[in-house]
Design a protein around this motif. Structure first.
Motif, PDB file in Angstrom:
ATOM      1  N   ILE A 293      -3.955   3.953  -7.254  1.00 56.13           N
ATOM      2  CA  ILE A 293      -3.084   2.804  -7.000  1.00 56.13           C
ATOM      3  C   ILE A 293      -1.620   3.240  -6.957  1.00 56.13           C
ATOM      4  CG2 ILE A 293      -2.735   2.028  -9.406  1.00 56.13           C
ATOM      5  CD1 ILE A 293      -3.174  -0.855  -8.314  1.00 56.13           C
ATOM      6  N   THR A 294      -1.283   4.304  -7.695  1.00 60.07           N
ATOM      7  CA  THR A 294       0.069   4.866  -7.617  1.00 60.07           C
ATOM      8  C   THR A 294       0.359   5.364  -6.203  1.00 60.07           C
ATOM      9  OG1 THR A 294      -0.155   5.573  -9.923  1.00 60.07           O
ATOM     10  CG2 THR A 294       1.661   6.520  -8.681  1.00 60.07           C
ATOM     11  N   ILE A 295      -0.630   6.016  -5.597  1.00 58.01           N
ATOM     12  CA  ILE A 295      -0.494   6.531  -4.230  1.00 58.01           C
ATOM     13  C   ILE A 295      -0.397   5.385  -3.225  1.00 58.01           C
ATOM     14  CG2 ILE A 295      -1.665   7.821  -2.402  1.00 58.01           C
ATOM     15  CD1 ILE A 295      -2.937   9.538  -4.649  1.00 58.01           C
ATOM     16  N   LEU A 296      -1.259   4.382  -3.371  1.00 48.30           N
ATOM     17  CA  LEU A 296      -1.287   3.280  -2.408  1.00 48.30           C
ATOM     18  C   LEU A 296       0.014   2.482  -2.428  1.00 48.30           C
ATOM     19  CD1 LEU A 296      -4.971   2.043  -2.912  1.00 48.30           C
ATOM     20  CD2 LEU A 296      -4.039   3.265  -0.935  1.00 48.30           C
ATOM     21  N   ILE A 297       0.551   2.236  -3.610  1.00 52.24           N
ATOM     22  CA  ILE A 297       1.836   1.531  -3.697  1.00 52.24           C
ATOM     23  C   ILE A 297       2.935   2.368  -3.051  1.00 52.24           C
ATOM     24  CG2 ILE A 297       3.627   0.732  -5.293  1.00 52.24           C
ATOM     25  CD1 ILE A 297       1.316  -0.096  -7.196  1.00 52.24           C
ATOM     26  N   SER A 298       2.926   3.662  -3.328  1.00 50.48           N
ATOM     27  CA  SER A 298       3.927   4.555  -2.741  1.00 50.48           C
ATOM     28  C   SER A 298       3.878   4.537  -1.222  1.00 50.48           C
ATOM     29  CB  SER A 298       3.715   5.976  -3.266  1.00 50.48           C
ATOM     30  OG  SER A 298       4.619   6.876  -2.674  1.00 50.48           O
ATOM     31  N   SER A 299       2.668   4.422  -0.674  1.00 52.06           N
ATOM     32  CA  SER A 299       2.516   4.436   0.789  1.00 52.06           C
ATOM     33  C   SER A 299       3.184   3.241   1.457  1.00 52.06           C
ATOM     34  CB  SER A 299       1.030   4.473   1.163  1.00 52.06           C
ATOM     35  OG  SER A 299       0.399   3.234   0.893  1.00 52.06           O
ATOM     36  N   CYS A 300       3.438   2.180   0.695  1.00 51.33           N
ATOM     37  CA  CYS A 300       4.075   0.978   1.249  1.00 51.33           C
ATOM     38  C   CYS A 300       5.595   1.050   1.219  1.00 51.33           C
ATOM     39  CB  CYS A 300       3.599  -0.259   0.486  1.00 51.33           C
ATOM     40  SG  CYS A 300       1.840  -0.591   0.673  1.00 51.33           S
ATOM     41  N   GLY A 301       6.145   2.041   0.504  1.00 50.61           N
ATOM     42  CA  GLY A 301       7.584   2.246   0.515  1.00 50.61           C
ATOM     43  C   GLY A 301       8.337   1.463  -0.548  1.00 50.61           C
ATOM     44  N   PRO A 302       9.667   1.639  -0.587  1.00 51.66           N
ATOM     45  CA  PRO A 302      10.508   1.047  -1.642  1.00 51.66           C
ATOM     46  C   PRO A 302      10.501  -0.469  -1.695  1.00 51.66           C
ATOM     47  CG  PRO A 302      11.683   2.794  -0.467  1.00 51.66           C
ATOM     48  CD  PRO A 302      10.429   2.531   0.300  1.00 51.66           C
ATOM     49  N   GLU A 303      10.351  -1.136  -0.567  1.00 47.96           N
ATOM     50  CA  GLU A 303      10.434  -2.601  -0.571  1.00 47.96           C
ATOM     51  C   GLU A 303       9.386  -3.211  -1.488  1.00 47.96           C
ATOM     52  OE1 GLU A 303      10.241  -6.469   2.438  1.00 47.96           O
ATOM     53  OE2 GLU A 303      10.303  -4.444   3.279  1.00 47.96           O
ATOM     54  N   LEU A 304       8.133  -2.735  -1.392  1.00 45.42           N
ATOM     55  CA  LEU A 304       7.084  -3.253  -2.266  1.00 45.42           C
ATOM     56  C   LEU A 304       7.403  -2.936  -3.726  1.00 45.42           C
ATOM     57  CD1 LEU A 304       4.331  -4.531  -2.866  1.00 45.42           C
ATOM     58  CD2 LEU A 304       3.282  -2.285  -2.431  1.00 45.42           C
ATOM     59  N   MET A 305       7.871  -1.725  -3.992  1.00 46.01           N
ATOM     60  CA  MET A 305       8.195  -1.347  -5.363  1.00 46.01           C
ATOM     61  C   MET A 305       9.271  -2.252  -5.947  1.00 46.01           C
ATOM     62  SD  MET A 305       8.169   2.801  -5.238  1.00 46.01           S
ATOM     63  CE  MET A 305       7.008   3.710  -4.238  1.00 46.01           C
ATOM     64  N   HIS A 306      10.289  -2.534  -5.182  1.00 46.94           N
ATOM     65  CA  HIS A 306      11.364  -3.401  -5.664  1.00 46.94           C
ATOM     66  C   HIS A 306      10.849  -4.824  -5.927  1.00 46.94           C
ATOM     67  CE1 HIS A 306      14.471  -0.589  -3.537  1.00 46.94           C
ATOM     68  NE2 HIS A 306      13.901  -0.033  -4.583  1.00 46.94           N
ATOM     69  N   MET A 331       2.107 -12.830 -12.608  1.00 43.32           N
ATOM     70  CA  MET A 331       2.452 -11.759 -11.670  1.00 43.32           C
ATOM     71  C   MET A 331       1.465 -11.765 -10.504  1.00 43.32           C
ATOM     72  SD  MET A 331       3.075  -8.624 -14.372  1.00 43.32           S
ATOM     73  CE  MET A 331       3.980  -8.878 -15.917  1.00 43.32           C
ATOM     74  N   PRO A 332       1.589 -12.729  -9.574  1.00 42.57           N
ATOM     75  CA  PRO A 332       0.621 -12.817  -8.468  1.00 42.57           C
ATOM     76  C   PRO A 332       0.644 -11.614  -7.533  1.00 42.57           C
ATOM     77  CG  PRO A 332       2.442 -14.348  -8.147  1.00 42.57           C
ATOM     78  CD  PRO A 332       2.570 -13.829  -9.539  1.00 42.57           C
ATOM     79  N   LEU A 333       1.807 -11.010  -7.320  1.00 46.44           N
ATOM     80  CA  LEU A 333       1.868  -9.836  -6.450  1.00 46.44           C
ATOM     81  C   LEU A 333       1.167  -8.658  -7.103  1.00 46.44           C
ATOM     82  CD1 LEU A 333       2.787  -8.369  -3.905  1.00 46.44           C
ATOM     83  CD2 LEU A 333       5.016  -7.985  -5.002  1.00 46.44           C
ATOM     84  N   VAL A 334       1.378  -8.458  -8.390  1.00 44.92           N
ATOM     85  CA  VAL A 334       0.672  -7.393  -9.113  1.00 44.92           C
ATOM     86  C   VAL A 334      -0.839  -7.595  -8.997  1.00 44.92           C
ATOM     87  CG1 VAL A 334       0.170  -6.444 -11.406  1.00 44.92           C
ATOM     88  CG2 VAL A 334       2.534  -6.906 -10.735  1.00 44.92           C
ATOM     89  N   LYS A 335      -1.281  -8.826  -9.208  1.00 43.51           N
ATOM     90  CA  LYS A 335      -2.709  -9.140  -9.107  1.00 43.51           C
ATOM     91  C   LYS A 335      -3.256  -8.802  -7.722  1.00 43.51           C
ATOM     92  CE  LYS A 335      -5.826 -13.160  -9.339  1.00 43.51           C
ATOM     93  NZ  LYS A 335      -5.888 -14.633  -9.616  1.00 43.51           N
ATOM     94  N   SER A 336      -2.540  -9.198  -6.689  1.00 36.96           N
ATOM     95  CA  SER A 336      -2.994  -8.938  -5.323  1.00 36.96           C
ATOM     96  C   SER A 336      -3.026  -7.447  -5.014  1.00 36.96           C
ATOM     97  CB  SER A 336      -2.089  -9.664  -4.327  1.00 36.96           C
ATOM     98  OG  SER A 336      -2.530  -9.459  -3.005  1.00 36.96           O
ATOM     99  N   VAL A 337      -2.010  -6.723  -5.452  1.00 33.47           N
ATOM    100  CA  VAL A 337      -1.965  -5.275  -5.223  1.00 33.47           C
ATOM    101  C   VAL A 337      -3.168  -4.587  -5.877  1.00 33.47           C
ATOM    102  CG1 VAL A 337      -0.721  -3.165  -5.876  1.00 33.47           C
ATOM    103  CG2 VAL A 337       0.523  -5.080  -4.861  1.00 33.47           C
TER     104      VAL A 337
END
Length: 475
Positions: A293-306, A331-337
């Protein structure tokens, strides 16, 4: 003859098993070397124009004498594997072979038992009770353990050293589980101390059990084929690792083991099962999923992280700055991710079951007759990308499960050996810790983005030998 349950055309299941023995060897070589796992399935889907077909599954002979399966690769046929009224789940946890019980003190642990077996009922009910008894411990111990690893990541980066996500996951995942359930720090000094070896010991003990179906370990192909896929590795190779884990649990998980004995479970049996539950099921799953999940979030770039950072910090403002069950629910976005990561690359990719009697199964286009005794098999990474259920299935879409329409799709996540909206019981084979796993996955993302706004990664190796490193962490 089985009677079709719908008006879908009844067709013979396409595919065959080839020449006895040699057909299975050919399929194994295709699977590991000539095609690779994903292409192995997709080429046959294209060849037969079907998501249901016959094929041999690794490891094949001589490790498994009967590797023939009916492969299910769509959302409609796959759920038959959850229906224990129709399929038997005895000794199919790892597929068409079963590792020696010498890896587990001579006991068939709960994962290999069918719900019809009395031991399954007792052991799974005990698992539920162990989780409930320690429910208040998981989030605080997780916070403590991951924070220790975060300090090490930051210290290493400040020194210009490598900061391994993969290695530190082994530490905090193992530590929080042992602290939460055994109520003792595995690194604390003492006769049964594991130091920083607990996670590596658990990995070393689990690997030989999975070696027959493991590929891309970094070894030369010929060595991998001869050493891992031709003969089962003996438990003696990891006896020292197992004994260290066993002695730690036996001496410190006294509350859980006392409860087992009160339920009529022999103490050594309970110790072997708790070790498997903590060090194979839970730790093994986290060890795979957290780096993923660390890799998948990273693949989406800074906007998702922020966006994740903003959501987490706002949610914990109402809970004294801490990640709690209450804040996680906000945290609905966390849940969806997290759910999208479970969908995109399920940490438990394989499911098996043996037909108890003749019946029919259906995919989206046809129905097929299954005979008593035939092995059914599903590969989740393709099932979870079924375009009939998920739009843009091959894209990681972090907001896929948000909103009313997204919530409806959560049902179709099958990583736990059941629909995500179902509940594990003693009468089914759904993961006893399903809800805990999802909660801890959400806690992992929340803890990461409570501390960091952004990170970058580098990766080394390939396949099962891939290692993930932080190259930057921004607060």
């Amino acid at each position: 003859m089985a009677v079709p349950s719908s008006k879908l055309p009844l067709k013979a299941i396409p595919g065959d098993y080839g020449v006895p023995y040699f057909g299975a060897i050919k399929d194994r070589l295709d699977y590991f070397w000539l095609q690779g796992e994903e292409q192995f399935y997709r080429s046959r889907m294209a060849k037969y124009n079907s998501t249901v077909f016959r094929v041999n599954m690794p490891p094949g002979p001589p490790i498994s004498e009967h590797p023939q399966v009916i492969c299910l690769l769509d959302q409609k046929s796959f759920p038959i594997l959850f229906d224990v009224s129709k399929v038997e789940k005895k000794d199919v946890f790892t597929g068409t072979y079963m590792p020696s019980v010498s890896f587990t003190s001579g006991y068939r642990v709960c994962s290999y038992l069918d719900p019809s077996e009395e031991r399954h009922t007792k052991l799974k009910q005990w698992c539920f009770e162990v989780i409930a008894m320690n429910g208040r411990n998981f989030l605080p111990e997780f916070h403590k353990s991951i924070e220790e690893s975060m300090v090490l990541w930051e210290t290493s980066l400040a020194k210009g050293e490598k900061t391994s996500v993969s290695d530190e996951v082994k530490q905090f995942a193992f530590n929080f589980l042992m602290r939460a359930v055994c109520h003792h720090d595995p690194a604390a000094p003492g006769e049964y101390s594991l130091g920083r070896n607990g996670g590596p010991y658990a990995t070393a003990w689990a690997n030989p059990q999975l070696a027959p179906i493991a590929g891309q370990t970094g070894l030369p192909h010929v060595v991998e084929e001869l050493v891992l896929h031709t003969v089962p590795l003996p438990s003696a190779l990891v006896k020292k690792n197992y004994d260290a884990l066993y002695n730690f649990i036996k001496n410190y998980a006294t509350e859980a083991l006392d409860r087992a004995e009160a339920m009529g479970i022999e103490r050594n049996d309970a110790t072997a099962n708790l070790l498997f539950f903590l060090c194979f099921n839970a730790y093994g799953g986290f060890n795979i999923f957290f780096p993923l999940i660390t890799i998948l979030i990273s693949s989406c770039g800074p906007e998702l992280m922020h966006d994740l950072h903003d959501e987490v910090t706002k949610a914990v403002a109402a809970t004294d700055g801490k990640v709690t069950l209450q804040s996680i629910e906000n945290m609905p976005l966390v849940k969806s991710v997290v759910y999208e990561a479970f969908r995109f690359k399920p940490p438990v990719p394989y499911q098996y079951g043996k037909a108890k009697f003749d019946f029919t199964i259906e995919n989206h286009e046809n129905s097929f007759e299954v005979k008593k005794g035939e092995m059914l098999y599903g590969y989740q990474p393709i099932v979870m990308h079924d375009p009939k259920v998920f739009s843009d299935p091959d894209q990681f879409l972090p907001r896929r499960f948000m909103g009313p329409d997204g919530e409806k799709l959560i049902k179709y996540i099958f990583w736990s050996n059941g629909y995500e909206t179902d509940k594990p019981t003693t009468a089914n084979k759904q993961c006893a810790g399903k809800d805990l796993v999802v909660t801890m996955a959400r806690a992992f993302v929340a803890e990461m983005f409570l501390r960091y706004k952004e990170y970058t990664l580098t990766m080394e190796g390939a396949g099962n030998a891939t290692k993930v490193f932080f190259s930057d962490l921004k607060k």
